[in-house]
Design a protein around this motif. Sequence first.
Motif, PDB file in Angstrom:
ATOM      1  N   VAL A  28       0.891  -1.025  -0.199  1.00 25.80           N
ATOM      2  CA  VAL A  28       0.065   0.106   0.142  1.00 25.80           C
ATOM      3  C   VAL A  28       0.870   1.469  -0.014  1.00 25.80           C
ATOM      4  O   VAL A  28       1.753   1.423   1.088  1.00 25.80           O
ATOM      5  CB  VAL A  28      -0.952   0.120   1.319  1.00 25.80           C
ATOM      6  CG1 VAL A  28      -1.890   1.287   1.304  1.00 25.80           C
ATOM      7  CG2 VAL A  28      -1.800  -1.205   1.200  1.00 25.80           C
ATOM      8  N   ILE A  29       0.664   1.803  -1.144  1.00 23.39           N
ATOM      9  CA  ILE A  29       1.809   3.145  -1.272  1.00 23.39           C
ATOM     10  C   ILE A  29       0.862   4.361  -0.875  1.00 23.39           C
ATOM     11  O   ILE A  29      -0.056   4.908  -1.604  1.00 23.39           O
ATOM     12  CB  ILE A  29       2.114   3.267  -2.760  1.00 23.39           C
ATOM     13  CG1 ILE A  29       2.746   2.031  -3.117  1.00 23.39           C
ATOM     14  CG2 ILE A  29       3.288   4.341  -2.742  1.00 23.39           C
ATOM     15  CD1 ILE A  29       3.221   1.807  -4.603  1.00 23.39           C
ATOM     16  N   LEU A  40      -7.301  -0.336   4.156  1.00 22.96           N
ATOM     17  CA  LEU A  40      -6.658  -1.123   5.006  1.00 22.96           C
ATOM     18  C   LEU A  40      -7.534  -2.201   5.797  1.00 22.96           C
ATOM     19  O   LEU A  40      -7.487  -3.469   5.549  1.00 22.96           O
ATOM     20  CB  LEU A  40      -5.579  -0.568   5.914  1.00 22.96           C
ATOM     21  CG  LEU A  40      -4.213  -0.216   5.136  1.00 22.96           C
ATOM     22  CD1 LEU A  40      -3.473   0.689   6.042  1.00 22.96           C
ATOM     23  CD2 LEU A  40      -3.311  -1.438   4.669  1.00 22.96           C
ATOM     24  N   PRO A  41      -8.754  -1.683   6.149  1.00 25.18           N
ATOM     25  CA  PRO A  41      -9.770  -2.512   6.585  1.00 25.18           C
ATOM     26  C   PRO A  41     -10.361  -3.465   5.828  1.00 25.18           C
ATOM     27  O   PRO A  41     -10.508  -4.454   5.813  1.00 25.18           O
ATOM     28  CB  PRO A  41     -10.532  -1.514   7.373  1.00 25.18           C
ATOM     29  CG  PRO A  41      -9.737  -0.294   7.959  1.00 25.18           C
ATOM     30  CD  PRO A  41      -8.785  -0.302   6.593  1.00 25.18           C
ATOM     31  N   CYS A  49      -6.811 -10.375  -1.093  1.00 23.54           N
ATOM     32  CA  CYS A  49      -5.746  -9.738  -1.069  1.00 23.54           C
ATOM     33  C   CYS A  49      -5.235  -9.661   0.550  1.00 23.54           C
ATOM     34  O   CYS A  49      -6.119  -9.783   1.555  1.00 23.54           O
ATOM     35  CB  CYS A  49      -5.880  -8.257  -1.245  1.00 23.54           C
ATOM     36  SG  CYS A  49      -6.393  -7.997  -3.302  1.00 23.54           S
ATOM     37  N   GLU A  50      -4.204  -9.361   0.602  1.00 22.23           N
ATOM     38  CA  GLU A  50      -3.474  -9.019   2.096  1.00 22.23           C
ATOM     39  C   GLU A  50      -2.413  -8.183   1.957  1.00 22.23           C
ATOM     40  O   GLU A  50      -1.671  -7.878   0.787  1.00 22.23           O
ATOM     41  CB  GLU A  50      -2.820 -10.251   2.756  1.00 22.23           C
ATOM     42  CG  GLU A  50      -1.684 -11.180   1.986  1.00 22.23           C
ATOM     43  CD  GLU A  50      -1.144 -12.182   2.552  1.00 22.23           C
ATOM     44  OE1 GLU A  50      -1.031 -12.148   3.806  1.00 22.23           O
ATOM     45  OE2 GLU A  50      -0.819 -12.883   2.165  1.00 22.23           O
ATOM     46  N   THR A  51      -2.402  -7.328   2.819  1.00 22.92           N
ATOM     47  CA  THR A  51      -1.268  -6.095   2.947  1.00 22.92           C
ATOM     48  C   THR A  51      -0.044  -6.731   3.660  1.00 22.92           C
ATOM     49  O   THR A  51      -0.062  -7.249   4.463  1.00 22.92           O
ATOM     50  CB  THR A  51      -1.674  -4.777   3.716  1.00 22.92           C
ATOM     51  OG1 THR A  51      -2.833  -4.375   3.104  1.00 22.92           O
ATOM     52  CG2 THR A  51      -0.634  -3.798   3.513  1.00 22.92           C
ATOM     53  N   THR A  52       1.229  -6.662   2.863  1.00 22.01           N
ATOM     54  CA  THR A  52       2.314  -7.108   3.200  1.00 22.01           C
ATOM     55  C   THR A  52       3.586  -5.897   3.358  1.00 22.01           C
ATOM     56  O   THR A  52       4.443  -6.465   3.977  1.00 22.01           O
ATOM     57  CB  THR A  52       2.814  -8.316   2.480  1.00 22.01           C
ATOM     58  OG1 THR A  52       3.164  -7.857   1.255  1.00 22.01           O
ATOM     59  CG2 THR A  52       2.170  -9.417   2.681  1.00 22.01           C
ATOM     60  N   MET A  53       3.054  -4.854   2.904  1.00 17.94           N
ATOM     61  CA  MET A  53       4.160  -3.846   2.901  1.00 17.94           C
ATOM     62  C   MET A  53       3.222  -2.490   2.883  1.00 17.94           C
ATOM     63  O   MET A  53       2.465  -2.334   2.154  1.00 17.94           O
ATOM     64  CB  MET A  53       5.076  -3.832   1.495  1.00 17.94           C
ATOM     65  CG  MET A  53       6.369  -2.617   1.915  1.00 17.94           C
ATOM     66  SD  MET A  53       7.903  -2.967   1.075  1.00 17.94           S
ATOM     67  CE  MET A  53       7.164  -2.213  -0.519  1.00 17.94           C
ATOM     68  N   SER A  68      -1.305  -2.476  13.709  1.00 19.40           N
ATOM     69  CA  SER A  68      -2.706  -2.586  13.823  1.00 19.40           C
ATOM     70  C   SER A  68      -3.129  -3.874  12.781  1.00 19.40           C
ATOM     71  O   SER A  68      -4.217  -4.390  13.076  1.00 19.40           O
ATOM     72  CB  SER A  68      -3.448  -1.187  13.541  1.00 19.40           C
ATOM     73  OG  SER A  68      -3.116  -0.288  14.464  1.00 19.40           O
ATOM     74  N   PHE A  69      -2.468  -3.540  11.542  1.00 21.91           N
ATOM     75  CA  PHE A  69      -2.921  -4.699  10.348  1.00 21.91           C
ATOM     76  C   PHE A  69      -1.865  -5.387  10.305  1.00 21.91           C
ATOM     77  O   PHE A  69      -2.011  -6.256   9.095  1.00 21.91           O
ATOM     78  CB  PHE A  69      -3.166  -3.782   9.194  1.00 21.91           C
ATOM     79  CG  PHE A  69      -4.316  -2.908   9.343  1.00 21.91           C
ATOM     80  CD1 PHE A  69      -5.677  -3.237   9.164  1.00 21.91           C
ATOM     81  CD2 PHE A  69      -3.986  -1.380   9.525  1.00 21.91           C
ATOM     82  CE1 PHE A  69      -6.669  -2.296   9.185  1.00 21.91           C
ATOM     83  CE2 PHE A  69      -5.057  -0.590   9.715  1.00 21.91           C
ATOM     84  CZ  PHE A  69      -6.370  -0.936   9.421  1.00 21.91           C
ATOM     85  N   ASP A  70      -0.863  -5.684  10.957  1.00 24.88           N
ATOM     86  CA  ASP A  70      -0.129  -7.106  10.999  1.00 24.88           C
ATOM     87  C   ASP A  70       0.749  -6.800   9.742  1.00 24.88           C
ATOM     88  O   ASP A  70       0.988  -8.042   9.114  1.00 24.88           O
ATOM     89  CB  ASP A  70      -0.753  -8.310  11.294  1.00 24.88           C
ATOM     90  CG  ASP A  70       0.195  -9.565  11.678  1.00 24.88           C
ATOM     91  OD1 ASP A  70       0.899  -9.163  12.111  1.00 24.88           O
ATOM     92  OD2 ASP A  70      -0.300 -10.608  11.202  1.00 24.88           O
TER      93      ASP A  70
END
Length: 356
Positions: A28-29, A40-41, A49-53, A68-70
Motif C-alpha cells: 500500500v503506497i 486497509l480495513p 488480498c493481504e497487505t504485506t508492505m 494494527s494490520f499486522d
Amino acid sequence: MSLEDAFANFTRRDWERESPDGTVRLAVIGVGGFARNRALPGIADGSYCETTMLVSGSPDRARAVAESFDVSHIVDYDAFLAGDHAETYDAVYVATPNATHGRYAIAAAEHGKHVICEKPLDTSLERAREIADACTDAGVTLMTAYRLQTEPTVRRTRELVRDGVVGEVVQIHGGFSHPLLEHAGPGSWRLDPDLAGGGALVDLGVYPLNTTRFVLDCDPEGVYATTHSSGEPFDAVDEHVAFQLEFDTGATASCTASFDAHASSRLELVGTDGTISIASPFGGVVPQEMVVESGDVRMEYTGPPVDEVREEFDYFGYCVLTGTDPEPDGEDGLTDLRAIEAAYESAETNCRVALE
C-alpha cells in the motif's frame, strides 16, 4: 429480467465464477486517511488480498498502522522506487496524491508488479497513458480504483438497464457534494492544482461521470461544463462544477459536484418506461436503498450496506489470481480523463467540446 429477479440475491458477486487459491500480497503506497480508515480495513476483511508492505514518507509514524494490520514491512518512497523488499509483494495499491500516481505505478510495473491505482490515474491524459503503456509492456494487471463498479446497487442498476426494465435511458441526474474544509485544512493537496490536477470535478465529479458510463455501458461523445470558485482557499481549483454528457444513444447526463456544499449524493436514471433512483451512491458507504419504477410497477429495495472497498480489493485480487481482465482497467481511467480535460476546456471556452 423481472424486478423480483433483480432484487433476489441482491448482493451476489456476479463476477466471481470460481474460487481461486491464495491471496495477492499488496504494498500500500501512501498511508493517508483513506488508506488507513477504508482501504486497509477493506483489504483485511476481504478474501483475495493481504497487505504485506506499507510505503510512507514517514515510516516511523506508519509503524502503529503496520502493527494494527499486522504488516511486516515498511519502507519510504525512495526505497520502494529502488525495489527494496520487492519479493514481499505481488501488487501495489497507489493511494498518493494524484500527480504522483505515475511515478509509483510505473515503478511497480517495472518491478513486475500488478497495479490498482486510485482515480484519476494521473493529472493528465498523457501521463495516465504512460501508466497504461507501462503496465501493458510489463504484462501486469492495471485496475483503476472505481470501487462503485463492484458495489451491488450499481451492478444491479446496470443489469436493469441492460435488460430494458426502464426502456431506453433518456436522462441521468447525478450529483456529489462534500464540504472539504470540514475534513481537511486549506493546505490540503486537493486544493493544489499541480498535485490534484483539478478541483471538485477531478475529486468528486469523477464519481457520477464514471458510474454513468458504467451503468449505460457507453462513452460520451460530447461535454459541456461550467465551473465556479468563490475565492480562497478554492481560488486555484474549481469549487463547484456542473457538466452535461451527451451519448450517441440520445441520452444526456446532467452532473454536479462541489467542494463547498452540504454533503449529498444522488443518482437517478429516467427511461422511456420507468426510473431508477439510488440513495446516496457516492458518499463512501452506499445504504443499499433503491427505487425502481417500470411501467405501472414500483418496487423498493433496502438491504444491509456492503463495503464497496472490500469488494473492490477482492475483485482486483480475483482478477490477478484468475488472469481476468478487470472492467475498470487503464483504458477506463483514460476515458474519464479525456472527458475531464474536455470539461475543463468547455468551462474555459463556454462551448460544447466533442469527444473522440
